[in-house]
Design an enzyme around this catalytic site. Structure first.
Site, PDB file in Angstrom:
ATOM      1  N   CYS A  74      16.190 -33.022  -4.501  1.00 19.97           N
ATOM      2  CA  CYS A  74      17.345 -33.597  -3.794  1.00 19.97           C
ATOM      3  C   CYS A  74      18.567 -33.588  -4.707  1.00 19.97           C
ATOM      4  CB  CYS A  74      17.040 -35.008  -3.310  1.00 19.97           C
ATOM      5  SG  CYS A  74      18.406 -35.670  -2.324  1.00 19.97           S
ATOM      6  N   CYS A  83      10.640 -34.800  -5.442  1.00 21.77           N
ATOM      7  CA  CYS A  83      11.651 -35.075  -4.407  1.00 21.77           C
ATOM      8  C   CYS A  83      12.995 -35.377  -5.076  1.00 21.77           C
ATOM      9  CB  CYS A  83      11.201 -36.240  -3.532  1.00 21.77           C
ATOM     10  SG  CYS A  83      10.875 -37.736  -4.469  1.00 21.77           S
ATOM     11  N   CYS A 118      18.097 -33.549   5.599  1.00 20.85           N
ATOM     12  CA  CYS A 118      17.767 -32.113   5.549  1.00 20.85           C
ATOM     13  C   CYS A 118      16.269 -31.861   5.444  1.00 20.85           C
ATOM     14  CB  CYS A 118      18.495 -31.446   4.387  1.00 20.85           C
ATOM     15  SG  CYS A 118      17.907 -31.961   2.765  1.00 20.85           S
ATOM     16  N   SER A 141       6.734   4.770  12.283  1.00 15.95           N
ATOM     17  CA  SER A 141       7.054   3.666  11.392  1.00 15.95           C
ATOM     18  C   SER A 141       6.395   3.658  10.020  1.00 15.95           C
ATOM     19  CB  SER A 141       6.713   2.363  12.115  1.00 15.95           C
ATOM     20  OG  SER A 141       5.507   2.453  12.831  1.00 15.95           O
ATOM     21  N   CYS A 142       5.538   4.618   9.673  1.00 16.84           N
ATOM     22  CA  CYS A 142       4.926   4.580   8.340  1.00 16.84           C
ATOM     23  C   CYS A 142       6.032   4.751   7.291  1.00 16.84           C
ATOM     24  CB  CYS A 142       3.888   5.686   8.207  1.00 16.84           C
ATOM     25  SG  CYS A 142       3.130   5.695   6.573  1.00 16.84           S
ATOM     26  N   CYS A 201       5.474 -38.015  -8.983  1.00 14.95           N
ATOM     27  CA  CYS A 201       5.653 -36.711  -9.635  1.00 14.95           C
ATOM     28  C   CYS A 201       7.134 -36.391  -9.867  1.00 14.95           C
ATOM     29  CB  CYS A 201       5.001 -35.607  -8.811  1.00 14.95           C
ATOM     30  SG  CYS A 201       5.850 -35.317  -7.246  1.00 14.95           S
ATOM     31  N   ASN A 236       0.851  -1.198   0.000  1.00 14.31           N
ATOM     32  CA  ASN A 236       0.000   0.000   0.000  1.00 14.31           C
ATOM     33  C   ASN A 236       0.876   1.232   0.000  1.00 14.31           C
ATOM     34  OD1 ASN A 236      -0.313   1.774   2.677  1.00 14.31           O
ATOM     35  ND2 ASN A 236       0.334  -0.295   3.269  1.00 14.31           N
ATOM     36  N   ASN A 286       5.251  -2.436  11.681  1.00 13.53           N
ATOM     37  CA  ASN A 286       4.572  -1.689  10.623  1.00 13.53           C
ATOM     38  C   ASN A 286       4.984  -2.346   9.302  1.00 13.53           C
ATOM     39  OD1 ASN A 286       3.338   0.358   8.965  1.00 13.53           O
ATOM     40  ND2 ASN A 286       3.517   1.759  10.711  1.00 13.53           N
ATOM     41  N   THR A 287       4.640  -1.759   8.190  1.00 16.90           N
ATOM     42  CA  THR A 287       4.896  -2.389   6.892  1.00 16.90           C
ATOM     43  C   THR A 287       6.379  -2.287   6.491  1.00 16.90           C
ATOM     44  OG1 THR A 287       4.198  -0.338   5.883  1.00 16.90           O
ATOM     45  CG2 THR A 287       2.568  -2.103   6.000  1.00 16.90           C
TER      46      THR A 287
HETATM   47  C1  LIG Z   1      -3.631   0.365   3.610  1.00 18.97           C
HETATM   48  C2  LIG Z   1      -2.832   0.434   4.868  1.00 18.97           C
HETATM   49  C3  LIG Z   1      -2.759   1.611   5.606  1.00 18.97           C
HETATM   50  C4  LIG Z   1      -2.036   1.674   6.786  1.00 18.97           C
HETATM   51  N1  LIG Z   1      -2.028   2.830   7.527  1.00 18.97           N
HETATM   52  C5  LIG Z   1      -1.358   2.874   8.715  1.00 18.97           C
HETATM   53  C6  LIG Z   1      -1.419   4.026   9.551  1.00 18.97           C
HETATM   54  O1  LIG Z   1      -2.095   5.011   9.259  1.00 18.97           O
HETATM   55  N2  LIG Z   1      -0.721   3.996  10.715  1.00 18.97           N
HETATM   56  C7  LIG Z   1       0.014   2.915  11.110  1.00 18.97           C
HETATM   57  O2  LIG Z   1       0.622   2.950  12.200  1.00 18.97           O
HETATM   58  N3  LIG Z   1       0.068   1.798  10.348  1.00 18.97           N
HETATM   59  C8  LIG Z   1      -0.607   1.749   9.169  1.00 18.97           C
HETATM   60  N4  LIG Z   1      -0.604   0.589   8.426  1.00 18.97           N
HETATM   61  C9  LIG Z   1       0.175  -0.577   8.910  1.00 18.97           C
HETATM   62  C10 LIG Z   1      -0.707  -1.570   9.677  1.00 18.97           C
HETATM   63  O3  LIG Z   1      -1.247  -0.993  10.840  1.00 18.97           O
HETATM   64  C11 LIG Z   1       0.091  -2.837  10.063  1.00 18.97           C
HETATM   65  O4  LIG Z   1       1.158  -2.441  10.900  1.00 18.97           O
HETATM   66  C12 LIG Z   1       0.652  -3.569   8.857  1.00 18.97           C
HETATM   67  O5  LIG Z   1      -0.246  -3.521   7.774  1.00 18.97           O
HETATM   68  C13 LIG Z   1       0.981  -5.035   9.145  1.00 18.97           C
HETATM   69  O6  LIG Z   1      -0.161  -5.761   9.546  1.00 18.97           O
HETATM   70  P1  LIG Z   1      -1.017  -6.710   8.530  1.00 18.97           P
HETATM   71  O7  LIG Z   1      -0.086  -7.657   7.888  1.00 18.97           O
HETATM   72  O8  LIG Z   1      -2.077  -7.324   9.422  1.00 18.97           O
HETATM   73  O9  LIG Z   1      -1.629  -5.744   7.548  1.00 18.97           O
HETATM   74  C14 LIG Z   1      -1.337   0.522   7.231  1.00 18.97           C
HETATM   75  C15 LIG Z   1      -1.404  -0.667   6.509  1.00 18.97           C
HETATM   76  C16 LIG Z   1      -2.150  -0.732   5.338  1.00 18.97           C
HETATM   77  C17 LIG Z   1      -2.207  -2.035   4.588  1.00 18.97           C
HETATM   78  S1  SF4 Z   2       7.611 -39.071  -2.908  1.00 19.04           S
HETATM   79 FE1  SF4 Z   2       8.564 -37.831  -4.509  1.00 19.04          FE
HETATM   80  S2  SF4 Z   2       7.722 -38.629  -6.391  1.00 19.04           S
HETATM   81 FE2  SF4 Z   2       6.437 -39.403  -4.760  1.00 19.04          FE
HETATM   82  S3  SF4 Z   2       4.796 -37.894  -4.584  1.00 19.04           S
HETATM   83 FE3  SF4 Z   2       6.346 -37.272  -3.157  1.00 19.04          FE
HETATM   84  S4  SF4 Z   2       7.611 -35.822  -4.304  1.00 19.04           S
HETATM   85 FE4  SF4 Z   2       6.391 -36.924  -5.802  1.00 19.04          FE
HETATM   86  S1  SF4 Z   3      16.286 -35.553   3.399  1.00 16.40           S
HETATM   87 FE1  SF4 Z   3      17.520 -34.221   2.053  1.00 16.40          FE
HETATM   88  S2  SF4 Z   3      19.267 -35.477   1.499  1.00 16.40           S
HETATM   89 FE2  SF4 Z   3      17.738 -36.886   2.309  1.00 16.40          FE
HETATM   90  S3  SF4 Z   3      16.615 -37.563   0.541  1.00 16.40           S
HETATM   91 FE3  SF4 Z   3      15.514 -35.812   1.324  1.00 16.40          FE
HETATM   92  S4  SF4 Z   3      16.339 -34.035   0.201  1.00 16.40           S
HETATM   93 FE4  SF4 Z   3      17.732 -35.748  -0.104  1.00 16.40          FE
END
Ligand SMILES: Cc1cc2nc3c(=O)[nH]c(=O)nc-3n(C[C@H](O)[C@H](O)[C@H](O)COP(=O)(O)O)c2cc1C
Ligand code: SF4
Ligand code: SF4
Length: 419
Positions: free
Chosen positions: A355, A351, A381, A137-138, A348, A77, A202-203
């Site tokens: 990997c 994986c 992993c 923070s705006c 599919c 925004n 804030n954003t």
């Molecule tokens: C359209 C819009 C207007 C905003 N205006 C303000 C404002 O006037 N003052 C303020 O402190 N934050 C403002 N914010 C930030 C929000 O309060 C909030 O911190 C931020 O959007 C993150 O929260 P969310 O992910 O739930 O939107 C605004 C956010 C949006 C999206």
């Molecule tokens: S195990 Fe591998 S091949 Fe089988 S559904 Fe999952 S991602 Fe696809």
């Molecule tokens: S855990 Fe990691 S290393 Fe092991 S099979 Fe899956 S992607 Fe490969």
């Protein structure tokens, strides 16, 4: 209907019927909107930021980030603070507190000099607000004397927190910008200046998309655009991180936090509570779905509390914090090898590809039957587990210890998103 748990909580000395608040934004910018939100069940509102500066908004001013068939992963925004005269906003705050005395009214203010901050603090106190939030923070103000440029400067944050705290008897909350590496620094400065609570985030300054015809960012305003605030589901991980980091700092651990960023459901809200928030604030998901999302938040959190045996919301605050530790303290003495369920596998190949191209070439591919199998190269992993589109198809399997420890598998606590 399930019985409702006691969701009430004391926030900076003010009794709140539940922790669900609208954050300062267009979702709570006039009497009718806030009245409707209160009636829908929200415990309180951080009223759209008011100031002497009256915003002259551009058009259009929104954009969103989508992925495949999921629109609105993130939202941009280009709005500033309230576009209404200060006197109208003060009157709305006054009428809302008069008509809904049990709901919480937080007035969010923004000035550009000590005098302006003081004047605004006095005016919203007279209007009947319960608490004051300072918008440091705006990210899209047209003057560097206001908004996130102030929030990045700890001296100004301290100075303005002091000006506001000295001009009101109400507890003051400092709203932080995420456009900074260490939020602890301005947060501590705010507390030194007299603020009693901290709100975050804030954003985030962003460029969401580049328009390929106009060669500029979105949204396109007469051929141009501007860097501006990102919010919505995509920012929740960043908001959670900042709250957790602040709550882990010795100088901030006892400060009440208000968690903001990407909250759509009761689970999101609870996550913020578990990392140390006393309440949560929401904007973007209300812009998407309306005020009614709060009824599901109330019912979901109530169910969870009853199910888990929590009597008080307060007992859940910060419970996840002791388990979020520095990377060097993680137990690195084992690896969890994966198992593939061939009955569930749809062949599919994701994986295998992931990997091979991004992990350890630990999956062999049966080209004839289109089936994967794990070989001895697996390092545990869990990339494959994260990319597999079939729930429970790839599961954690054998635990291999790297040391000679005598531990047995049940000593190892771990969780994947499918469990
Ligand atoms: C359209 C819009 C207007 C905003 N205006 C303000 C404002 O006037 N003052 C303020 O402190 N934050 C403002 N914010 C930030 C929000 O309060 C909030 O911190 C931020 O959007 C993150 O929260 P969310 O992910 O739930 O939107 C605004 C956010 C949006 C999206
Ligand atoms: S195990 Fe591998 S091949 Fe089988 S559904 Fe999952 S991602 Fe696809
Ligand atoms: S855990 Fe990691 S290393 Fe092991 S099979 Fe899956 S992607 Fe490969």
């Amino acid at each position: 209907m399930a019985k409702q748990a006691d969701l009430s909580i004391e926030y900076l000395g003010v009794k709140c019927e539940n922790p669900f608040f609208l954050s300062s934004s267009p979702v709570g910018g006039c009497y009718d909107m806030v009245a409707k939100a209160y009636e829908a069940g929200w415990g309180g509102v951080f009223f759209k930021t008011v100031g002497r500066f009256i915003a002259d908004e551009c058009s259009p001013r929104f954009d969103n980030v989508s992925k495949e068939d999921t629109p609105w992963i993130g939202f941009k925004n280009m709005e500033q603070i309230s576009d209404k005269p200060l006197e109208d906003n003060l009157q709305a705050i006054h009428r809302l507190k008069r008509d809904y005395p049990d709901k919480v009214m937080v007035a969010t203010i923004m000035g550009s000099t000590d005098e302006e901050w003081k004047e605004l603090a006095e005016l919203v106190t007279q209007a009947g607000a319960d608490l004051i939030e300072c918008n440091f923070s705006c990210p899209q103000m047209t003057s560097h004397a206001m908004g996130s440029d102030v929030g990045q400067n700890p001296d100004l944050v301290r100075q303005y927190s002091k000006a506001v705290s000295g001009a009101t008897k109400l507890p003051v909350i400092a709203k932080m910008t995420p456009n900074i590496g260490n939020m602890e620094i301005p947060a501590i400065a705010a507390i030194e200046g007299g603020a009693k609570g901290v709100s975050a985030i804030n954003t985030i300054k962003s460029i969401t998309n580049i328009n390929l015809e106009h060669m500029t960012a979105m949204p396109v305003v007469n051929g141009k655009s501007a860097i501006s605030g990102y919010s919505g589901a995509a920012v929740k991980p960043i908001g959670l991180r900042f709250i957790a980091q602040m709550k882990s700092h010795p100088l901030l651990k006892d400060i009440q936090m208000s968690g903001i960023g990407g909250i759509e459901t009761w689970r999101d809200a609870l996550e913020y509570i578990l990392v140390g928030s006393h309440n949560v604030q929401v904007t973007t998901s209300v812009m998407q779905y309306g005020y009614r999302i709060v009824s599901d938040m109330i019912s979901g959190l109530s169910y969870y509390m009853q199910d888990q045996g929590f009597n008080k919301l307060e007992d859940m605050i910060g419970l996840a914090l002791p388990n979020i530790i520095p990377a060097e303290e993680l137990d690195r003495n084992f690896k969890i090898i994966v198992n593939i369920d061939h009955d569930k596998c749809i062949g599919c190949g994701r994986c295998y590809v992931s990997c091979f191209d991004a992990a350890h070439q630990a999956i062999n591919w049966d080209f004839e039957n289109r089936r994967p199998s794990v070989n001895d190269e697996c390092v545990g992993c869990h990339l494959c587990l994260n990319v597999c589109p079939v729930p429970d198809c790839i599961r954690p399997g054998e635990i291999k210890y790297k040391d000679e420890s005598k531990r047995i598998p049940k000593d190892i606590a771990f969780q994947t998103r499918y469990e």
